[in-house]
Design an enzyme around this catalytic site. Structure first.
Site, PDB file in Angstrom:
ATOM      1  N   ARG A  35      -0.136   1.411  -6.848  1.00 42.67           N
ATOM      2  CA  ARG A  35      -1.502   1.942  -6.788  1.00 42.67           C
ATOM      3  C   ARG A  35      -2.111   1.630  -5.410  1.00 42.67           C
ATOM      4  NH1 ARG A  35      -6.339   0.562  -5.388  1.00 42.67           N
ATOM      5  NH2 ARG A  35      -6.047  -1.458  -6.353  1.00 42.67           N
ATOM      6  N   CYS A  43      -6.835  -0.216   2.350  1.00 43.23           N
ATOM      7  CA  CYS A  43      -7.941   0.419   1.656  1.00 43.23           C
ATOM      8  C   CYS A  43      -8.369   1.586   2.524  1.00 43.23           C
ATOM      9  CB  CYS A  43      -9.099  -0.567   1.468  1.00 43.23           C
ATOM     10  SG  CYS A  43     -10.593   0.204   0.820  1.00 43.23           S
TER      11      CYS A  43
HETATM   12 ZN    ZN Z   1      -6.695  -4.215  -2.303  1.00 48.59          ZN
END
Ligand code: ZN
Length: 316
Positions: A14, A244
């Site tokens: 993920r 991110c």
């Molecule tokens: Zn992270």
């Protein structure tokens, strides 16, 4: 005395795959999760229910969850940023592709939350107050992540009192467990130990996970600090994948197999078979098409010894 148990959650498929530019084929994701499921991990963050326009690599969340072979003892979790994602997750769960846990997140920093999910923290908390009961009604547990718990790339230091206050609010909403995330790698070991001593005291009956990025090389040191404070659950990413998309300069998560290697050397029990984990990790560069930060997969396990150079014994 039995060894202290540390529980590892792999977030690579993920947190790692989501930022990859190329679409990783759904079958590849499924096969990879199946391989990870056999390594002894406590938890796998398998996918996220986000808008495919923003994170194309997670567009196949339902198909992935419907086709993995769930292993006993592994908790399968998925991330979602909003009510729409939660609705998708619940539909997926009810169609038979079971989800054990949903992971919801909000930044402790107002600016980062706005940049990341376009919500004020008050709005995010309102969403959670709607989402957590939705999940509970269908038997899915919920984990609340406090992102940028140890610093914000826009605002700098985040008040420790504010982080604890958000965690309190999460528990009042009904979250089952908490994660404190160092989203952009700003945490240092002393800060982690201080904050986690406070958190483990305040939330003594709650499962607490730490999520570190190795952006400035302090990731594994922060784990040692977290363990000293009594935290036994850690996120990590296979091969050190990750980052991110909305955090400038954020690099990979701490690497799962490097973490397991360290914890084993320290005499702690991770429940993970390091050889099986390494066998999975070495497949990652080919899957993502680039080099990865993992170190043990390159150097070998600590006790991977080398033959003594012959020259040592020949008189020169
Ligand atoms: Zn992270």
């Amino acid at each position: 005395m039995s060894k202290q148990r540390i529980y590892i959650n792999d977030v690579g498929v993920r947190d790692g795959f989501q930022i990859e530019k190329v679409f990783i084929p759904t079958e590849t994701k499924i096969a990879f999760i199946d391989q990870l499921s056999k390594t002894g991990l406590a938890k796998i963050e398998a996918t996220s229910f986000v808008h495919p326009k923003f994170v194309p690599n997670m567009a196949d969340a339902e198909t992935v969850l419907a086709n993995i072979q769930r292993a006993a003892g592994v908790r399968y979790t998925a991330l979602t940023p909003n009510v729409k994602g939660m609705e998708r997750a619940i539909a997926c769960h009810q169609s038979g592709a079971a989800i054990d846990e949903m992971n919801l997140f909000m930044s402790a920093s107002e600016t980062h939350n706005m940049a990341n999910v376009k919500r004020t923290t008050a709005q995010s908390l309102q969403d959670f107050a709607e989402m957590v009961p939705m999940a509970r009604r269908v038997g899915i547990r919920t984990n609340g992540t406090v992102s940028t718990s140890f610093g914000c790339p826009f605002e700098g230091l985040v008040s420790e009192a504010r982080v604890m206050e958000i965690a309190e609010k999460y528990l009042a909403i009904g979250f089952d467990s908490l994660t404190f995330a160092d989203t952009t790698g700003m945490a240092n070991p002393r800060q982690v130990e201080r904050m986690m001593r406070e958190a483990t005291k305040r939330f003594a009956n709650t499962e607490i996970t730490l999520h570190f990025h190795n952006t400035r090389g302090m990731g594994l040191a922060n784990v040692v600090a977290g363990i000293a404070a009594g935290v036994v659950h850690y996120d990590a990413s296979i091969a050190g994948l990750g980052g991110c998309p909305f955090a400038p300069g954020a690099t990979g998560n701490i690497c799962t197999e490097d973490l397991v290697n360290m914890l084993q050397d320290m005499g702690l029990d991770t429940g993970v078979d390091l050889d099986k984990l390494l066998a999975a990790a070495v497949k990652i560069p080919a899957i993502v098409g680039h080099d990865v930060p993992g170190q043990v997969m390159k150097a070998g396990k600590t006790m991977h010894l080398h033959p003594v150079p012959e020259k040592l014994y020949t008189a020169s």
